[in-house]
Write a protein that holds these residues in place. Structure first.
Motif, PDB file in Angstrom:
ATOM      1  N   HIS A 164     -18.433  21.430  37.631  1.00 44.05           N
ATOM      2  CA  HIS A 164     -18.042  21.082  36.382  1.00 44.05           C
ATOM      3  C   HIS A 164     -19.485  19.849  36.272  1.00 44.05           C
ATOM      4  O   HIS A 164     -19.077  18.565  36.446  1.00 44.05           O
ATOM      5  N   ILE A 165     -20.338  20.907  35.643  1.00 45.87           N
ATOM      6  CA  ILE A 165     -21.480  19.737  35.311  1.00 45.87           C
ATOM      7  C   ILE A 165     -20.666  18.989  34.239  1.00 45.87           C
ATOM      8  O   ILE A 165     -21.703  17.678  34.209  1.00 45.87           O
ATOM      9  N   ASP A 166     -20.111  18.307  32.941  1.00 49.91           N
ATOM     10  CA  ASP A 166     -19.922  17.810  32.471  1.00 49.91           C
ATOM     11  C   ASP A 166     -18.717  16.450  33.013  1.00 49.91           C
ATOM     12  O   ASP A 166     -19.014  14.785  32.479  1.00 49.91           O
ATOM     13  N   GLN A 167     -18.313  16.416  34.047  1.00 49.85           N
ATOM     14  CA  GLN A 167     -17.988  15.891  34.514  1.00 49.85           C
ATOM     15  C   GLN A 167     -18.864  14.721  35.191  1.00 49.85           C
ATOM     16  O   GLN A 167     -18.432  14.035  35.326  1.00 49.85           O
ATOM     17  N   ALA A 168     -19.595  15.555  35.935  1.00 51.17           N
ATOM     18  CA  ALA A 168     -21.242  14.539  36.592  1.00 51.17           C
ATOM     19  C   ALA A 168     -21.247  14.015  35.321  1.00 51.17           C
ATOM     20  O   ALA A 168     -21.554  13.058  36.340  1.00 51.17           O
ATOM     21  N   LEU A 169     -21.636  14.400  34.161  1.00 50.30           N
ATOM     22  CA  LEU A 169     -22.141  13.697  33.984  1.00 50.30           C
ATOM     23  C   LEU A 169     -21.090  12.773  32.688  1.00 50.30           C
ATOM     24  O   LEU A 169     -22.209  11.308  33.013  1.00 50.30           O
ATOM     25  N   GLN A 170     -20.060  12.806  33.192  1.00 51.21           N
ATOM     26  CA  GLN A 170     -19.517  11.428  32.426  1.00 51.21           C
ATOM     27  C   GLN A 170     -19.780  10.153  33.489  1.00 51.21           C
ATOM     28  O   GLN A 170     -19.270   9.328  33.439  1.00 51.21           O
ATOM     29  N   GLU A 171     -19.485  11.085  35.122  1.00 46.11           N
ATOM     30  CA  GLU A 171     -19.478   9.631  36.121  1.00 46.11           C
ATOM     31  C   GLU A 171     -20.825   9.179  36.339  1.00 46.11           C
ATOM     32  O   GLU A 171     -20.513   7.968  36.720  1.00 46.11           O
ATOM     33  N   ALA A 172     -21.885  10.086  35.214  1.00 42.86           N
ATOM     34  CA  ALA A 172     -23.371   9.144  35.678  1.00 42.86           C
ATOM     35  C   ALA A 172     -22.686   8.277  34.679  1.00 42.86           C
ATOM     36  O   ALA A 172     -23.128   7.064  34.694  1.00 42.86           O
ATOM     37  N   LEU A 173     -22.223   8.301  33.439  1.00 47.23           N
ATOM     38  CA  LEU A 173     -21.899   7.204  32.201  1.00 47.23           C
ATOM     39  C   LEU A 173     -21.491   6.107  32.857  1.00 47.23           C
ATOM     40  O   LEU A 173     -21.960   5.201  32.769  1.00 47.23           O
ATOM     41  N   ARG A 174     -20.725   6.380  33.954  1.00 43.80           N
ATOM     42  CA  ARG A 174     -19.586   5.359  33.984  1.00 43.80           C
ATOM     43  C   ARG A 174     -20.520   4.663  35.226  1.00 43.80           C
ATOM     44  O   ARG A 174     -19.965   3.465  34.851  1.00 43.80           O
ATOM     45  N   VAL A 175     -20.969   5.155  35.990  1.00 45.89           N
ATOM     46  CA  VAL A 175     -21.240   3.763  36.897  1.00 45.89           C
ATOM     47  C   VAL A 175     -22.868   3.499  36.933  1.00 45.89           C
ATOM     48  O   VAL A 175     -22.727   2.434  37.373  1.00 45.89           O
ATOM     49  N   LEU A 176     -23.203   3.493  35.796  1.00 43.40           N
ATOM     50  CA  LEU A 176     -24.619   3.309  34.893  1.00 43.40           C
ATOM     51  C   LEU A 176     -23.793   2.091  34.051  1.00 43.40           C
ATOM     52  O   LEU A 176     -23.016   2.441  33.539  1.00 43.40           O
ATOM     53  N   LYS A 177     -24.867   1.094  34.420  1.00 41.21           N
ATOM     54  CA  LYS A 177     -24.720   0.290  33.209  1.00 41.21           C
ATOM     55  C   LYS A 177     -25.304   0.116  32.503  1.00 41.21           C
ATOM     56  O   LYS A 177     -25.633   0.897  31.757  1.00 41.21           O
ATOM     57  N   PRO A 178     -24.385  -1.008  31.970  1.00 41.03           N
ATOM     58  CA  PRO A 178     -25.037  -0.732  30.105  1.00 41.03           C
ATOM     59  C   PRO A 178     -26.680  -1.177  29.761  1.00 41.03           C
ATOM     60  O   PRO A 178     -26.645  -1.918  30.362  1.00 41.03           O
ATOM     61  N   GLY A 179     -27.310   0.359  28.910  1.00 45.19           N
ATOM     62  CA  GLY A 179     -28.639  -0.143  28.893  1.00 45.19           C
ATOM     63  C   GLY A 179     -29.163   0.319  30.110  1.00 45.19           C
ATOM     64  O   GLY A 179     -30.295   0.737  30.126  1.00 45.19           O
ATOM     65  N   GLY A 180     -28.680   1.301  31.231  1.00 42.11           N
ATOM     66  CA  GLY A 180     -28.727   2.250  31.637  1.00 42.11           C
ATOM     67  C   GLY A 180     -29.596   3.551  31.759  1.00 42.11           C
ATOM     68  O   GLY A 180     -29.109   3.815  30.952  1.00 42.11           O
ATOM     69  N   ARG A 181     -30.021   4.325  32.707  1.00 40.28           N
ATOM     70  CA  ARG A 181     -31.084   5.234  32.216  1.00 40.28           C
ATOM     71  C   ARG A 181     -30.742   6.646  33.178  1.00 40.28           C
ATOM     72  O   ARG A 181     -30.560   6.239  34.614  1.00 40.28           O
ATOM     73  N   PHE A 182     -30.160   7.320  32.665  1.00 42.29           N
ATOM     74  CA  PHE A 182     -29.995   8.820  33.628  1.00 42.29           C
ATOM     75  C   PHE A 182     -30.985   9.559  33.023  1.00 42.29           C
ATOM     76  O   PHE A 182     -31.715  10.117  32.214  1.00 42.29           O
ATOM     77  N   MET A 183     -31.354  10.815  34.031  1.00 42.97           N
ATOM     78  CA  MET A 183     -32.416  11.116  34.450  1.00 42.97           C
ATOM     79  C   MET A 183     -32.080  12.352  35.494  1.00 42.97           C
ATOM     80  O   MET A 183     -32.017  12.118  36.400  1.00 42.97           O
ATOM     81  N   CYS A 184     -33.043  13.292  34.727  1.00 45.34           N
ATOM     82  CA  CYS A 184     -32.036  14.816  36.290  1.00 45.34           C
ATOM     83  C   CYS A 184     -33.445  16.049  35.128  1.00 45.34           C
ATOM     84  O   CYS A 184     -34.550  16.083  34.412  1.00 45.34           O
ATOM     85  N   LEU A 185     -33.981  15.808  36.875  1.00 41.92           N
ATOM     86  CA  LEU A 185     -35.320  17.389  36.785  1.00 41.92           C
ATOM     87  C   LEU A 185     -33.912  18.403  37.253  1.00 41.92           C
ATOM     88  O   LEU A 185     -33.294  18.268  37.618  1.00 41.92           O
ATOM     89  N   GLU A 186     -34.785  19.207  36.386  1.00 46.25           N
ATOM     90  CA  GLU A 186     -34.324  20.937  36.646  1.00 46.25           C
ATOM     91  C   GLU A 186     -34.215  21.811  36.290  1.00 46.25           C
ATOM     92  O   GLU A 186     -35.702  21.811  35.248  1.00 46.25           O
ATOM     93  N   PHE A 187     -34.181  23.396  37.008  1.00 47.53           N
ATOM     94  CA  PHE A 187     -34.843  24.287  36.772  1.00 47.53           C
ATOM     95  C   PHE A 187     -34.644  24.495  35.297  1.00 47.53           C
ATOM     96  O   PHE A 187     -33.300  24.450  35.370  1.00 47.53           O
ATOM     97  N   SER A 188     -35.587  24.660  34.592  1.00 44.62           N
ATOM     98  CA  SER A 188     -34.637  25.254  32.764  1.00 44.62           C
ATOM     99  C   SER A 188     -35.238  26.814  32.534  1.00 44.62           C
ATOM    100  O   SER A 188     -35.985  27.449  33.512  1.00 44.62           O
ATOM    101  N   LYS A 189     -35.369  26.760  31.508  1.00 37.85           N
ATOM    102  CA  LYS A 189     -35.677  28.206  30.406  1.00 37.85           C
ATOM    103  C   LYS A 189     -37.458  27.570  30.507  1.00 37.85           C
ATOM    104  O   LYS A 189     -37.577  27.167  29.812  1.00 37.85           O
TER     105      LYS A 189
END
Lengths: 328, 262
Positions: free
Chosen positions: A225-250
């Protein structure tokens, strides 16, 4: 203002869409396949198990996590060798580019999810250390002709390096991968500021507002469940924190796309068989790349989770995409 | 029950107490363990496995893959020879497998010395090997040929017993020469050519003067070793069996004592 309104509207639409889907699935007692693969029909239990993709196969959602676990358990020992062989060493460049985009300063706390063998964490610690040395050199240069007073105060402030120390936490659901990472750390002699935690990206074992940077490199496509992972990412980050994702794409360029597909499907499983003795795991790998949403769709998913200023950069013509967002 | 998923043809055999996950008794392809490959992939596998096997001869899985990807014509030839032999034909229809679970070890141990079964057991014990260590066939795209390949692998240990060769380097090379002459599998030929490179001079001499020619001659003149229903011949006297197959006893008695030394 307009951006946040747009985000709100999208989120409401998504939620209502989800409710409709769930109702339909519950009503018929049979679930449809997700990801729009129209050529598949699947029979599931009467309890209405949702199904998802495992590469090009369709499996019940409960199955996927187990099968992904097995894949990485099997490949853990040869994971780094295989990465070098499959990408001809280019994966190192991708990871270095992630670090450069991140540009972490000393004192920053990193959470690397699906960090397994620790590539990002090691690079992070190295980068931060070199930044620290740079700062020290700059500080030394600025005090060109210090008086004895200045020198004595400098000696006393050097002890205050403690709070500046950066911490990297490597979190992975798979114990084998963490084991390999730990072994690497031991052989490199790196231990300060590094922790290894077993955890599920969909349910992180951390409190809210803990980290400055959250990274997930080549791991998010394996999450059920990718959306759950993204929500968890939001939760554990401090305000002002940065989410970065490297992934294979099109890959956008059609010529490159054909070459890439041929290489992926013909060469990579063969490499898996010859080097790691495991064809099927690497077949899963190339198939899972095709099932992952493209750059724009993934950007939308990150925005839906609640991140702002979401951007992406294509690396190597779109083979890999670096997505970034902020928690504000 | 057949499930169509994502364009791939999957066969599922449901047990009485079927579980929600379609994992254990499911297989893609023509037989359990079969992996479909394109000609390009087969070529890449052949080259890759060859290199890997040369670099590390203990990678038996790479030797197996090399055999599978290069042995198509030889397998067809072997299958046809088996079909033309009445006992071989029975094997192709009944498909016996040699595994610890299918062997009655206690009964075999009670057989008289000199019987095939007893000598085979002695071979397994002396050389510390088990018949279960053979890799499954993956890359052969014909179900019957895949069985022939599997049978060849499982018969290998029995061949050691028939030829009286231990599992040290010299013994293995001698068996490979026999197999190369018998089966024509390119992997055997490669092993036969490259194996001697790892032998010291005294063993090389023994190979080229007595063991080698004996192995080649007997490989050529012996009856097809895959066509023998070994599982029904445990009581047969080993010498009788050798005569029946047209195999001379080995010219040199090699002991299993110096295993793992070249």
């Amino acid at each position: 203002m307009a951006a946040s309104m747009r985000l709100l509207v999208r989120r409401v639409l998504r939620l209502s869409h989800r409710n409709i889907n769930v109702a339909a699935a519950g009503g018929s007692g049979r679930s449809g396949c997700c990801s729009g693969s129209s050529s598949c029909r699947c029979f599931s239990d009467a309890t209405g198990d949702r199904s998802t993709h495992f590469g090009f196969e369709t499996v019940p959602e409960t199955e996927k996590a187990k099968r992904v676990y097995k894949v990485f358990e099997n490949v853990a020992q040869k994971y780094d060798v295989m990465n070098d062989a499959m990408s001809l060493g280019i994966h190192r460049v991708w990871k270095d580019m992630l670090l450069h985009a991140m540009h972490p300063q000393p004192g920053v706390r990193l959470l690397d999810v699906a960090g397994g063998t620790g590539d990002i964490a090691f690079r992070f610690l190295e980068y931060v250390q070199s930044q620290q040395e740079r700062q020290k050199r700059r500080a030394a240069r600025s005090t060109q002709t210090p008086s004895w007073q200045d020198i004595s105060t400098n000696y006393s402030t050097e002890d205050k390096d403690g709070p500046q120390e950066s911490k990297a936490v490597v979190c992975d659901i798979n114990k084998e991968m963490l084991k390999v990472g730990k072994q690497k750390a031991d052989s490199m002699g790196v231990s300060a500021g590094l922790s290894w935690v077993v955890g599920d990206a969909e349910e992180l074992p951390f409190d809210d507002d803990q980290f400055d940077i959250y990274t997930i490199a080549f791991g998010i496509r394996n999450v059920t469940h990718i959306d759950q992972a993204l929500q968890e990412a939001l939760r554990v980050l401090k305000p002002g924190g940065r989410f970065m994702c490297l992934e294979f794409s099109k890959v956008t360029n059609p010529v490159l796309a054909r070459l890439y597909d041929t290489y992926s499907f013909q060469m990579i499983p063969v490499l898996g068989e010859v080097i790691a003795g495991d064809w099927k795991s690497y077949q899963y790998l190339v198939e899972s790349i095709r099932k992952f949403p493209d750059q724009e769709e993934f950007k939308g998913m990150i925005e839906d989770a609640g991140f702002y200023c979401v951007h992406y950069h294509n690396l190597t013509g779109g083979v890999v995409a670096l997505h970034s967002g902020f928690k504000l | 029950m057949v499930v169509l998923s994502g364009g791939r043809f999957t066969v599922c055999v449901h047990q009485l107490h079927s579980s929600p996950g379609f994992t254990d008794s499911c297989y893609d392809g023509l037989y359990p363990g079969h992996i479909q490959t394109t000609p390009i992939q087969k070529a890449l596998l052949a080259v890759g496995s060859g290199v890997a096997a040369l670099q590390n001869p203990y990678r038996h899985d790479m030797v197996a893959v090399l055999g599978e990807t290069t042995g198509h014509l030889a397998l067809i030839n072997l299958r046809d020879r088996m079909k033309n032999d009445p006992e071989g034909y029975t094997i192709l229809t009944e498909r016996p497998r040699i595994r610890l679970s299918t062997l009655d070890l206690s009964r075999m141990a009670s057989l008289p010395d000199g019987s095939f079964g007893r000598e085979y057991l002695r071979f397994l014990e002396d050389n510390h090997v088990t018949p279960d260590s053979r890799a499954d066939v993956k890359f052969v795209d014909n179900e019957e040929l895949a069985y022939v390949m599997q049978r060849y692998r499982e018969v290998h240990d029995l061949l050691h017993t028939l030829l009286g060769m231990p599992t040290n380097m010299l013994g293995e090379v001698a068996v490979k020469w026999f197999e190369a002459a018998q089966t024509g599998l390119p992997m055997c030929a490669l092993g036969a050519v490259l194996g001697p490179l790892r032998l010291n001079s005294s063993r090389l001499q023994s190979l080229f003067t007595s063991l080698g020619p004996w192995a080649l001659q007997n490989g050529r003149r012996s009856r097809c070793i895959l066509s023998i229903f070994y599982e029904r011949r445990w009581e047969q006297n080993l010498e009788d069996l050798r005569q029946e197959l047209n195999i001379e006893p080995p010219p040199v008695i090699l002991s299993a004592a110096n295993k793992r030394s070249t």
